[in-house]
Write a protein that holds these residues in place. Structure first.
Motif, PDB file in Angstrom:
ATOM      1  N   ASN A  77      74.737  36.664  77.723  1.00  0.00           N
ATOM      2  CA  ASN A  77      74.431  36.520  76.253  1.00  0.00           C
ATOM      3  C   ASN A  77      75.915  35.878  75.793  1.00  0.00           C
ATOM      4  O   ASN A  77      76.071  35.208  74.803  1.00  0.00           O
ATOM      5  CB  ASN A  77      74.132  37.786  75.511  1.00  0.00           C
ATOM      6  N   THR A  78      76.915  36.184  76.257  1.00  0.00           N
ATOM      7  CA  THR A  78      78.132  36.145  76.231  1.00  0.00           C
ATOM      8  C   THR A  78      79.367  35.284  76.470  1.00  0.00           C
ATOM      9  O   THR A  78      79.967  34.478  76.137  1.00  0.00           O
ATOM     10  CB  THR A  78      78.397  37.518  74.934  1.00  0.00           C
ATOM     11  N   VAL A  79      79.376  34.810  78.179  1.00  0.00           N
ATOM     12  CA  VAL A  79      80.267  35.082  78.994  1.00  0.00           C
ATOM     13  C   VAL A  79      80.368  33.445  79.295  1.00  0.00           C
ATOM     14  O   VAL A  79      81.107  32.871  79.358  1.00  0.00           O
ATOM     15  CB  VAL A  79      80.145  36.135  80.181  1.00  0.00           C
ATOM     16  N   PRO A  80      79.060  32.810  79.504  1.00  0.00           N
ATOM     17  CA  PRO A  80      78.573  31.732  79.574  1.00  0.00           C
ATOM     18  C   PRO A  80      79.288  30.876  78.789  1.00  0.00           C
ATOM     19  O   PRO A  80      79.877  29.723  79.192  1.00  0.00           O
ATOM     20  CB  PRO A  80      77.451  31.528  80.204  1.00  0.00           C
ATOM     21  N   LYS A  81      78.817  30.982  77.655  1.00  0.00           N
ATOM     22  CA  LYS A  81      79.763  30.617  76.684  1.00  0.00           C
ATOM     23  C   LYS A  81      81.076  30.074  76.314  1.00  0.00           C
ATOM     24  O   LYS A  81      82.052  29.278  75.694  1.00  0.00           O
ATOM     25  CB  LYS A  81      78.927  31.342  74.798  1.00  0.00           C
ATOM     26  N   MET A  82      81.571  31.682  76.985  1.00  0.00           N
ATOM     27  CA  MET A  82      83.133  31.641  76.995  1.00  0.00           C
ATOM     28  C   MET A  82      83.431  30.624  77.392  1.00  0.00           C
ATOM     29  O   MET A  82      84.768  29.942  77.536  1.00  0.00           O
ATOM     30  CB  MET A  82      83.385  33.043  76.993  1.00  0.00           C
ATOM     31  N   LEU A  83      82.937  30.490  78.723  1.00  0.00           N
ATOM     32  CA  LEU A  83      83.285  29.787  79.941  1.00  0.00           C
ATOM     33  C   LEU A  83      83.686  28.179  79.654  1.00  0.00           C
ATOM     34  O   LEU A  83      83.895  27.358  79.805  1.00  0.00           O
ATOM     35  CB  LEU A  83      82.953  30.459  81.441  1.00  0.00           C
ATOM     36  N   GLU A  84      82.579  27.756  79.518  1.00  0.00           N
ATOM     37  CA  GLU A  84      82.045  26.695  78.461  1.00  0.00           C
ATOM     38  C   GLU A  84      83.362  26.191  77.325  1.00  0.00           C
ATOM     39  O   GLU A  84      83.892  25.307  77.806  1.00  0.00           O
ATOM     40  CB  GLU A  84      80.497  26.501  77.807  1.00  0.00           C
ATOM     41  N   ASN A  85      83.533  27.324  76.339  1.00  0.00           N
ATOM     42  CA  ASN A  85      85.169  26.811  75.789  1.00  0.00           C
ATOM     43  C   ASN A  85      85.975  27.218  76.154  1.00  0.00           C
ATOM     44  O   ASN A  85      87.185  25.888  75.945  1.00  0.00           O
ATOM     45  CB  ASN A  85      84.940  28.171  74.688  1.00  0.00           C
ATOM     46  N   PHE A  86      86.427  27.501  77.318  1.00  0.00           N
ATOM     47  CA  PHE A  86      87.320  27.538  77.685  1.00  0.00           C
ATOM     48  C   PHE A  86      88.296  25.747  78.479  1.00  0.00           C
ATOM     49  O   PHE A  86      88.858  25.471  78.634  1.00  0.00           O
ATOM     50  CB  PHE A  86      87.883  28.587  79.761  1.00  0.00           C
ATOM     51  N   LEU A  87      87.219  24.994  78.812  1.00  0.00           N
ATOM     52  CA  LEU A  87      87.227  24.186  79.392  1.00  0.00           C
ATOM     53  C   LEU A  87      86.849  23.028  78.964  1.00  0.00           C
ATOM     54  O   LEU A  87      86.786  21.932  78.786  1.00  0.00           O
ATOM     55  CB  LEU A  87      85.940  24.267  80.910  1.00  0.00           C
ATOM     56  N   SER A  88      86.380  23.261  77.354  1.00  0.00           N
ATOM     57  CA  SER A  88      86.213  22.326  76.510  1.00  0.00           C
ATOM     58  C   SER A  88      87.280  22.272  75.378  1.00  0.00           C
ATOM     59  O   SER A  88      87.547  23.126  74.736  1.00  0.00           O
ATOM     60  CB  SER A  88      84.320  23.032  76.126  1.00  0.00           C
ATOM     61  N   GLU A  89      87.223  21.545  74.564  1.00  0.00           N
ATOM     62  CA  GLU A  89      87.880  20.997  73.555  1.00  0.00           C
ATOM     63  C   GLU A  89      87.805  21.334  72.403  1.00  0.00           C
ATOM     64  O   GLU A  89      87.887  21.548  71.062  1.00  0.00           O
ATOM     65  CB  GLU A  89      88.571  19.559  73.698  1.00  0.00           C
ATOM     66  N   LYS A  90      85.576  20.660  72.088  1.00  0.00           N
ATOM     67  CA  LYS A  90      85.279  21.366  70.785  1.00  0.00           C
ATOM     68  C   LYS A  90      85.472  22.985  71.093  1.00  0.00           C
ATOM     69  O   LYS A  90      85.237  23.218  69.569  1.00  0.00           O
ATOM     70  CB  LYS A  90      83.769  20.059  70.946  1.00  0.00           C
ATOM     71  N   ARG A  91      84.582  23.879  71.218  1.00  0.00           N
ATOM     72  CA  ARG A  91      84.481  25.099  71.122  1.00  0.00           C
ATOM     73  C   ARG A  91      83.215  25.728  69.882  1.00  0.00           C
ATOM     74  O   ARG A  91      83.219  25.955  69.297  1.00  0.00           O
ATOM     75  CB  ARG A  91      85.442  25.507  71.455  1.00  0.00           C
ATOM     76  N   THR A  92      82.320  24.253  69.870  1.00  0.00           N
ATOM     77  CA  THR A  92      81.593  24.599  68.686  1.00  0.00           C
ATOM     78  C   THR A  92      80.375  25.348  69.277  1.00  0.00           C
ATOM     79  O   THR A  92      79.666  25.302  70.846  1.00  0.00           O
ATOM     80  CB  THR A  92      81.029  23.213  68.292  1.00  0.00           C
ATOM     81  N   ILE A  93      79.350  25.715  68.296  1.00  0.00           N
ATOM     82  CA  ILE A  93      78.058  26.677  68.806  1.00  0.00           C
ATOM     83  C   ILE A  93      77.253  26.277  67.639  1.00  0.00           C
ATOM     84  O   ILE A  93      78.036  26.324  66.135  1.00  0.00           O
ATOM     85  CB  ILE A  93      78.431  27.487  68.966  1.00  0.00           C
ATOM     86  N   SER A  94      76.107  25.591  67.948  1.00  0.00           N
ATOM     87  CA  SER A  94      75.261  25.415  66.795  1.00  0.00           C
ATOM     88  C   SER A  94      75.063  26.853  65.750  1.00  0.00           C
ATOM     89  O   SER A  94      75.192  27.875  66.746  1.00  0.00           O
ATOM     90  CB  SER A  94      73.424  24.892  66.547  1.00  0.00           C
ATOM     91  N   TYR A  95      74.174  26.277  64.460  1.00  0.00           N
ATOM     92  CA  TYR A  95      74.669  27.999  63.620  1.00  0.00           C
ATOM     93  C   TYR A  95      73.122  28.618  64.281  1.00  0.00           C
ATOM     94  O   TYR A  95      72.326  29.520  64.390  1.00  0.00           O
ATOM     95  CB  TYR A  95      73.887  27.453  62.618  1.00  0.00           C
ATOM     96  N   ALA A  96      72.142  27.612  65.110  1.00  0.00           N
ATOM     97  CA  ALA A  96      70.811  28.452  65.334  1.00  0.00           C
ATOM     98  C   ALA A  96      71.178  29.147  67.160  1.00  0.00           C
ATOM     99  O   ALA A  96      70.815  30.165  66.922  1.00  0.00           O
ATOM    100  CB  ALA A  96      70.000  27.482  65.583  1.00  0.00           C
ATOM    101  N   ARG A  97      71.985  28.555  67.401  1.00  0.00           N
ATOM    102  CA  ARG A  97      72.529  28.921  68.658  1.00  0.00           C
ATOM    103  C   ARG A  97      73.627  30.155  68.240  1.00  0.00           C
ATOM    104  O   ARG A  97      73.494  31.900  69.637  1.00  0.00           O
ATOM    105  CB  ARG A  97      73.347  27.693  69.741  1.00  0.00           C
ATOM    106  N   CYS A  98      73.980  30.060  67.535  1.00  0.00           N
ATOM    107  CA  CYS A  98      75.333  31.323  66.947  1.00  0.00           C
ATOM    108  C   CYS A  98      74.731  32.693  66.397  1.00  0.00           C
ATOM    109  O   CYS A  98      74.869  33.620  67.059  1.00  0.00           O
ATOM    110  CB  CYS A  98      76.194  30.613  66.372  1.00  0.00           C
ATOM    111  N   LEU A  99      72.699  31.810  65.494  1.00  0.00           N
ATOM    112  CA  LEU A  99      72.501  33.956  64.659  1.00  0.00           C
ATOM    113  C   LEU A  99      71.522  34.104  66.053  1.00  0.00           C
ATOM    114  O   LEU A  99      71.332  35.215  66.496  1.00  0.00           O
ATOM    115  CB  LEU A  99      71.308  32.725  64.210  1.00  0.00           C
ATOM    116  N   THR A 100      71.091  33.293  67.104  1.00  0.00           N
ATOM    117  CA  THR A 100      70.329  33.466  68.759  1.00  0.00           C
ATOM    118  C   THR A 100      71.369  34.734  69.713  1.00  0.00           C
ATOM    119  O   THR A 100      70.820  35.400  69.935  1.00  0.00           O
ATOM    120  CB  THR A 100      69.958  32.524  68.934  1.00  0.00           C
TER     121      THR A 100
END
Length: 310
Positions: A77-100
């Motif tokens: 639930n948490t690590v894949p998004k962390m890994l994505e953000n480590f390699l991304s400059e935007k590091r964004t997450i949508s409101y719906a995905r954040c609540l999910t």
């Protein structure tokens, strides 16, 4: 949508992560990728070992297999998004995905908590009331405990998500964390968070502390019973069956209490580090803690490995 017009002008959040320095991103990516893979492989091995070995079809291993499954869900639930953000400059997450993400963080996390309490109850019955163990810890009882753990945790999580969805997020959308968690989000709200904080301090505190108190009370009774055992060997055997579970409970609840049993205003970067312990580190260490101190599980693992080699 009506919700967007009335409650929030923020459709995306920015997760600052663990570090803002560019040179830290790749090392952190490699570190957490290794931890995630170890978590998945270790917990899958525990599940496969328990499912394939008839001698491990007992209540303790029944709960342990589901604990391993929830640990996989917890980190996924948490690590894949962390890994994505480590390699991304935007590091964004949508409101719906954040609540999910937040919903499953609390739903699965509290299921973990309830399962640890169920495992403590299993150890209590095994040591303090062994003659009624088979009838007390029947398959029906285990299934009911599991069903309660899952349903209660999901209802608790749903309550907090519904209350959070009522808030307004007007200007700032920067979350000073590596995941969507309720305390950093409440700091961003430009509407009153009184109800949210009240529920956290009442219902949330009860949900968080009750399983821990149940575990503590179970082990007090276990300790009293064990101290009455005349032989040192008997005492050692009784303590050895509980040591792995106590280690996991200490890691899990120690980090959670550090994060949540403090005022919202004091939420700092140290809480991010503590969050790593219960979202990533504990899930990774659980298979090692349980397998290294458990002869039956080690035997089952050896049988599973030899069968795969054959």
């Amino acid at each position: 949508m009506e919700r967007d017009n009335q409650t929030s002008s923020v459709s995306m959040f920015i997760l600052l992560g663990l570090s803002s320095r560019p040179e830290d991103q790749k090392p952190l990516f490699i570190l957490f990728l290794i931890m995630y893979l170890v978590t998945i492989i270790g917990n899958l091995l525990i599940i496969l070992t328990i499912c394939s070995d008839p001698q491990l079809q007992t209540p303790m291993y029944f709960f342990l297999s589901f604990l391993s499954f929830t640990d996989i869900c917890f980190t996924t639930n948490t690590v894949p998004k962390m890994l994505e953000n480590f390699l991304s400059e935007k590091r964004t997450i949508s409101y719906a995905r954040c609540l999910t993400q937040m919903y499953f963080l609390y739903a699965v996390g509290n299921t973990d908590s309830c399962l640890l309490a169920a495992m403590a109850f299993d150890r209590y019955v095994a040591i303090c009331d062994p003659f009624h163990y088979v009838t007390t810890m029947s398959h029906r009882c285990c299934v009911l405990l599991l069903a309660f753990s899952c349903s209660f945790s999901h209802l608790h999580s749903l309550l907090h998500i519904l209350l959070l969805n009522r808030l307004t997020f007007c200007d700032s959308n920067v979350i000073r964390h590596f995941l969507c968690e309720i305390n950093p989000l409440l700091k961003l709200s430009c509407s009153s968070t009184f109800v949210n904080e009240l529920v956290i301090k009442t219902e949330g505190l009860v949900v968080l502390v009750t399983p821990f108190l149940f575990i503590a009370f179970s082990y007090i009774l276990i300790l009293i019973t064990v101290l009455k055992i005349p032989s040192a060997a008997g005492k050692g055997k009784a303590f050895s069956t509980c040591s792995a579970h106590l280690t996991v409970v200490t890691l899990f609840y120690g980090s959670i209490f550090y994060v949540y049993l403090q005022p919202l205003s004091t939420y700092t970067v140290r809480d991010r580090v503590a969050t790593i312990v219960y979202t990533v580190l504990t899930s990774m260490l659980n298979p090692f803690i349980y397998s290294l101190r458990n002869k039956d599980l080690k035997r089952g693992l050896r049988k599973l490995m030899s069968r795969r080699k054959f």
